[in-house]
Design a protein around this motif. Structure first.
Motif, PDB file in Angstrom:
ATOM      1  N   GLY A   1       0.782  -1.230   0.000  1.00  0.00           N
ATOM      2  CA  GLY A   1       0.000   0.000   0.000  1.00  0.00           C
ATOM      3  C   GLY A   1       0.811   1.275   0.000  1.00  0.00           C
ATOM      4  O   GLY A   1       0.245   2.368   0.044  1.00  0.00           O
ATOM      5  N   VAL A   2       2.128   1.169  -0.054  1.00  0.00           N
ATOM      6  CA  VAL A   2       2.966   2.376  -0.112  1.00  0.00           C
ATOM      7  C   VAL A   2       2.742   3.098  -1.437  1.00  0.00           C
ATOM      8  O   VAL A   2       2.692   4.328  -1.500  1.00  0.00           O
ATOM      9  N   LEU A   3       2.599   2.324  -2.517  1.00  0.00           N
ATOM     10  CA  LEU A   3       2.343   2.880  -3.848  1.00  0.00           C
ATOM     11  C   LEU A   3       0.981   2.418  -4.354  1.00  0.00           C
ATOM     12  O   LEU A   3       0.537   1.313  -4.047  1.00  0.00           O
ATOM     13  N   THR A   4       0.325   3.261  -5.135  1.00  0.00           N
ATOM     14  CA  THR A   4      -0.924   2.866  -5.782  1.00  0.00           C
ATOM     15  C   THR A   4      -0.606   2.057  -7.033  1.00  0.00           C
ATOM     16  O   THR A   4       0.444   2.254  -7.656  1.00  0.00           O
ATOM     17  N   PRO A   5      -1.488   1.140  -7.440  1.00  0.00           N
ATOM     18  CA  PRO A   5      -1.210   0.335  -8.636  1.00  0.00           C
ATOM     19  C   PRO A   5      -0.939   1.182  -9.881  1.00  0.00           C
ATOM     20  O   PRO A   5      -0.069   0.850 -10.680  1.00  0.00           O
ATOM     21  N   GLN A   6      -1.673   2.266 -10.037  1.00  0.00           N
ATOM     22  CA  GLN A   6      -1.524   3.081 -11.246  1.00  0.00           C
ATOM     23  C   GLN A   6      -0.138   3.709 -11.355  1.00  0.00           C
ATOM     24  O   GLN A   6       0.349   3.972 -12.455  1.00  0.00           O
ATOM     25  N   SER A   7       0.496   3.930 -10.214  1.00  0.00           N
ATOM     26  CA  SER A   7       1.772   4.646 -10.239  1.00  0.00           C
ATOM     27  C   SER A   7       2.889   3.845 -10.896  1.00  0.00           C
ATOM     28  O   SER A   7       3.848   4.432 -11.399  1.00  0.00           O
ATOM     29  N   ILE A   8       2.798   2.511 -10.906  1.00  0.00           N
ATOM     30  CA  ILE A   8       3.864   1.723 -11.534  1.00  0.00           C
ATOM     31  C   ILE A   8       3.388   1.052 -12.821  1.00  0.00           C
ATOM     32  O   ILE A   8       4.093   0.226 -13.380  1.00  0.00           O
ATOM     33  N   ALA A   9       2.191   1.392 -13.290  1.00  0.00           N
ATOM     34  CA  ALA A   9       1.683   0.913 -14.575  1.00  0.00           C
ATOM     35  C   ALA A   9       1.796   2.067 -15.572  1.00  0.00           C
ATOM     36  O   ALA A   9       0.961   2.971 -15.593  1.00  0.00           O
ATOM     37  N   VAL A  10       2.847   2.051 -16.375  1.00  0.00           N
ATOM     38  CA  VAL A  10       3.167   3.176 -17.266  1.00  0.00           C
ATOM     39  C   VAL A  10       2.501   2.966 -18.622  1.00  0.00           C
ATOM     40  O   VAL A  10       2.797   1.993 -19.321  1.00  0.00           O
ATOM     41  N   SER A  11       1.591   3.859 -18.993  1.00  0.00           N
ATOM     42  CA  SER A  11       0.852   3.736 -20.245  1.00  0.00           C
ATOM     43  C   SER A  11       1.789   3.697 -21.453  1.00  0.00           C
ATOM     44  O   SER A  11       2.768   4.445 -21.527  1.00  0.00           O
ATOM     45  N   LEU A  12       1.461   2.826 -22.397  1.00  0.00           N
ATOM     46  CA  LEU A  12       2.254   2.735 -23.627  1.00  0.00           C
ATOM     47  C   LEU A  12       1.832   3.774 -24.657  1.00  0.00           C
ATOM     48  O   LEU A  12       2.483   3.919 -25.691  1.00  0.00           O
ATOM     49  N   ARG A  13       0.769   4.482 -24.395  1.00  0.00           N
ATOM     50  CA  ARG A  13       0.231   5.410 -25.391  1.00  0.00           C
ATOM     51  C   ARG A  13       0.524   6.874 -25.076  1.00  0.00           C
ATOM     52  O   ARG A  13      -0.034   7.762 -25.708  1.00  0.00           O
ATOM     53  N   ARG A  14       1.404   7.124 -24.099  1.00  0.00           N
ATOM     54  CA  ARG A  14       1.686   8.505 -23.731  1.00  0.00           C
ATOM     55  C   ARG A  14       2.783   9.147 -24.586  1.00  0.00           C
ATOM     56  O   ARG A  14       2.929  10.358 -24.608  1.00  0.00           O
ATOM     57  N   SER A  15       3.580   8.328 -25.254  1.00  0.00           N
ATOM     58  CA  SER A  15       4.707   8.855 -26.020  1.00  0.00           C
ATOM     59  C   SER A  15       4.231   9.724 -27.182  1.00  0.00           C
ATOM     60  O   SER A  15       3.273   9.393 -27.885  1.00  0.00           O
ATOM     61  N   ARG A  16       4.914  10.831 -27.390  1.00  0.00           N
ATOM     62  CA  ARG A  16       4.559  11.714 -28.514  1.00  0.00           C
ATOM     63  C   ARG A  16       4.880  11.069 -29.851  1.00  0.00           C
ATOM     64  O   ARG A  16       4.287  11.414 -30.868  1.00  0.00           O
ATOM     65  N   ARG A  17       5.836  10.142 -29.833  1.00  0.00           N
ATOM     66  CA  ARG A  17       6.203   9.461 -31.076  1.00  0.00           C
ATOM     67  C   ARG A  17       5.393   8.172 -31.270  1.00  0.00           C
ATOM     68  O   ARG A  17       5.669   7.400 -32.169  1.00  0.00           O
ATOM     69  N   TYR A  18       4.421   7.948 -30.393  1.00  0.00           N
ATOM     70  CA  TYR A  18       3.682   6.695 -30.433  1.00  0.00           C
ATOM     71  C   TYR A  18       3.009   6.480 -31.793  1.00  0.00           C
ATOM     72  O   TYR A  18       2.236   7.300 -32.252  1.00  0.00           O
ATOM     73  N   ARG A  19       3.340   5.381 -32.420  1.00  0.00           N
ATOM     74  CA  ARG A  19       2.664   5.003 -33.669  1.00  0.00           C
ATOM     75  C   ARG A  19       2.563   3.484 -33.790  1.00  0.00           C
ATOM     76  O   ARG A  19       2.124   2.974 -34.821  1.00  0.00           O
ATOM     77  N   THR A  20       2.983   2.806 -32.745  1.00  0.00           N
ATOM     78  CA  THR A  20       2.979   1.345 -32.765  1.00  0.00           C
ATOM     79  C   THR A  20       1.560   0.802 -32.674  1.00  0.00           C
ATOM     80  O   THR A  20       0.752   1.266 -31.882  1.00  0.00           O
ATOM     81  N   ARG A  21       1.269  -0.180 -33.482  1.00  0.00           N
ATOM     82  CA  ARG A  21      -0.011  -0.883 -33.411  1.00  0.00           C
ATOM     83  C   ARG A  21       0.079  -1.909 -32.292  1.00  0.00           C
ATOM     84  O   ARG A  21       0.998  -2.733 -32.258  1.00  0.00           O
ATOM     85  N   ILE A  22      -0.862  -1.864 -31.361  1.00  0.00           N
ATOM     86  CA  ILE A  22      -0.866  -2.783 -30.219  1.00  0.00           C
ATOM     87  C   ILE A  22      -1.972  -3.814 -30.412  1.00  0.00           C
ATOM     88  O   ILE A  22      -3.138  -3.463 -30.612  1.00  0.00           O
ATOM     89  N   ILE A  23      -1.598  -5.087 -30.337  1.00  0.00           N
ATOM     90  CA  ILE A  23      -2.583  -6.164 -30.376  1.00  0.00           C
ATOM     91  C   ILE A  23      -2.787  -6.632 -28.928  1.00  0.00           C
ATOM     92  O   ILE A  23      -1.852  -7.152 -28.309  1.00  0.00           O
ATOM     93  N   PRO A  24      -3.984  -6.437 -28.362  1.00  0.00           N
ATOM     94  CA  PRO A  24      -4.221  -6.821 -26.965  1.00  0.00           C
ATOM     95  C   PRO A  24      -4.409  -8.333 -26.819  1.00  0.00           C
ATOM     96  O   PRO A  24      -5.491  -8.865 -27.044  1.00  0.00           O
ATOM     97  N   GLY A  25      -3.341  -9.004 -26.490  1.00  0.00           N
ATOM     98  CA  GLY A  25      -3.394 -10.451 -26.352  1.00  0.00           C
ATOM     99  C   GLY A  25      -2.017 -10.997 -26.041  1.00  0.00           C
ATOM    100  O   GLY A  25      -1.096 -10.253 -25.710  1.00  0.00           O
ATOM    101  N   GLY A  26      -1.874 -12.306 -26.152  1.00  0.00           N
ATOM    102  CA  GLY A  26      -0.596 -12.952 -25.889  1.00  0.00           C
ATOM    103  C   GLY A  26      -0.205 -13.878 -27.014  1.00  0.00           C
ATOM    104  O   GLY A  26      -1.066 -14.544 -27.611  1.00  0.00           O
ATOM    105  N   ALA A  27       1.079 -13.919 -27.329  1.00  0.00           N
ATOM    106  CA  ALA A  27       1.573 -14.841 -28.354  1.00  0.00           C
ATOM    107  C   ALA A  27       1.607 -16.242 -27.755  1.00  0.00           C
ATOM    108  O   ALA A  27       2.161 -16.460 -26.680  1.00  0.00           O
ATOM    109  N   ILE A  28       0.999 -17.212 -28.439  1.00  0.00           N
ATOM    110  CA  ILE A  28       0.935 -18.578 -27.914  1.00  0.00           C
ATOM    111  C   ILE A  28       1.661 -19.572 -28.808  1.00  0.00           C
ATOM    112  O   ILE A  28       1.697 -20.760 -28.514  1.00  0.00           O
TER     113      ILE A  28
END
Length: 464
Positions: A57-84
């Protein structure tokens, strides 16, 4: 009419290695040079070393979950899933999305950074009754669970039940286990002051490991210092001991002791993602065997790094040495792999990965810590300053740094918060619920999937 398609770069995994690679590719490649795709179940990068502070409880969960979409250069296509599964011959990666849909994703270059899963053994009841500490959901759930044990013990009229709920067992004397036991012990120590009906002496934390000492990488002196800090706080440390059997209300140690408990936390190491086994390639202790340039021998355009790859440690003179699965190496390997993918794209020579370990830091909560930066042994406040300074500087965005620093300052001024959120109170959070080890394809299933739907998958990739 001839259609010229951009080379397709597929990155599997959004840990330190995968995100480091993607960010560098975005910076150094023009949009016309390549199409970048990232496969990850969650659109954030998790800063794993601080998970114990989320659990306490020292840190909130959101504080260590860094969004991948915040970058100004962001253009990567993200597929929400896992490679199996990955068919190296056909250059197709099979992905299971978060809606359980199967996709065949073709690629020209693939970067495998699927990370690791919790290492378990064939111990009766382990995966059904133990909690892990590998994901954000597990850390958040574990915090709720520990606080709920105090609530239930306080309400119980049965002395045996009360004693069992106030005993906690952590298996694993590495960094994750030691920090988890230290941070959660401090949480319960501070929280019990708000429970006047509970005897603080009933709260018992057990830290056990099959190794002869805690965190051997720190050296004998600092490892002993860490043990003394925990023992002074009341944590019972048992070395050379493991779990023989795990039940819902008790745990049996290999030395014959039976501990009544409702909380077994398993942090006894990690193994490479099961995805590696679908490749049919050579491995080193389960990790994919790669060259110093982090490419897979005999397969053009295939790179692997991080926890899932046995990257030769060229900074050591020891023959056969491989880089340890730490964030420090993964972040730097990501940048080198990105450069090597670009070099392969442009028909330029690849460069080997080389990095000398900067040292180790262990935050034990409060003012307690042990650190070994650049070989210098520290403990107490200086070690805590180094540990938190390192973690803070390693966070990828200024937003994350601000959130973490604010949380630390608030905790230092206001103390711990003992609120049990209840968001996941009805959701299972045992080891079996988070590892998904049976989700990966066998070679036969992979071949059938690629043969049956490969053309459709390729058409989808071209259309995009």
């Amino acid at each position: 009419m001839i259609t010229v398609t951009r080379p397709r770069i597929l990155v599997v995994g959004a840990g330190f290695a995968g995100v480091g690679c993607v960010r560098r590719l975005e910076r150094k490649l023009s949009p016309d040079e390549a199409e970048i795709t990232l496969v990850t179940p969650s659109s954030y990068q998790l800063y794993l070393p601080l998970l114990p502070q989320v659990a306490s409880g020292v840190l909130t969960p959101q504080s260590i979950a860094v969004s991948l979409r915040r970058s100004r250069r962001y253009r990567t296509r993200i597929i929400p899933g896992g490679a199996i599964g990955v068919d190296l011959a056909s250059k197709v990666c099979v992905i299971r999305t978060i809606t359980d849909k199967l996709l065949n994703e073709p690629y020209d270059y693939i970067v495998l950074a699927p990370g690791s899963i919790t290492r378990t053994f064939d111990i009766p009841g382990l995966t059904d009754n133990a909690y892990g500490m590998k994901t954000l959901a597990e850390a958040a759930y574990l915090r709720d669970h520990v606080i709920s044990q105090l609530d239930l013990a306080d309400a119980s009229q049965d002395p045996d039940e009360r004693a069992a709920r106030l005993q906690f067992v952590v298996v694993g004397g590495g960094y994750a286990g030691t920090e988890t036991a230290a941070c959660l012990q401090m949480l319960t120590h501070n929280a019990v002051k708000r429970y006047p009906r509970l005897d603080p002496k009933l709260i018992k934390w057990h830290l056990i490991d099959i190794a002869p000492r805690l965190m051997p990488e720190l050296g004998e002196k600092l490892g002993t210092d860490a043990q003394e800090i925990l023992r002074r706080r009341g944590v019972e440390i048992s070395l050379g001991v493991s779990i023989a059997k795990a039940g819902p209300e008790e745990v049996t140690f290999t030395d014959g002791r039976v501990i009544p408990t409702r909380t077994l936390i398993w942090t006894a190491g990690v193994v490479a993602s099961p995805l590696i086994a679908t490749l049919g390639a050579e491995t080193v202790r389960g990790r994919l065997a790669v060259t110093a340039e982090m490419n897979l021998p005999g397969h053009d355009g295939v790179f692997a790094l991080g926890d899932a790859a046995a990257v030769p440690d060229t900074a050591k003179d020891e023959e056969g040495a491989v880089c340890p699965p730490t964030a420090q190496h993964a972040m730097r390997q990501g940048k080198v792999v990105a450069d090597n993918v670009i070099a392969a794209l442009r028909d330029q020579p690849l460069r080997p990965y080389r990095h000398k370990d900067l040292g180790l830091v262990v935050d034990l909560g409060g003012r307690d810590a042990v650190s070994k930066p650049l070989g210098v042994e520290l403990k107490g406040l200086p070690a805590m300053a180094v540990a938190r300074g390192y973690h803070w500087s390693a966070l990828r965005t200024n937003v994350a740094k601000t959130r973490v620093m604010t949380n630390w300052l608030l905790n230092a001024v206001a103390g711990d918060d003992f609120v049990r959120t209840g968001f996941q109170s009805r959701t299972p959070a045992k080891l079996k619920d988070f590892e998904f080890v049976h989700a990966y394809m066998t070679p036969e299933e992979l071949r059938a999937q690629v043969d049956g739907k490969g053309a459709a998958g390729a058409a989808e990739g071209t259309a995009e």
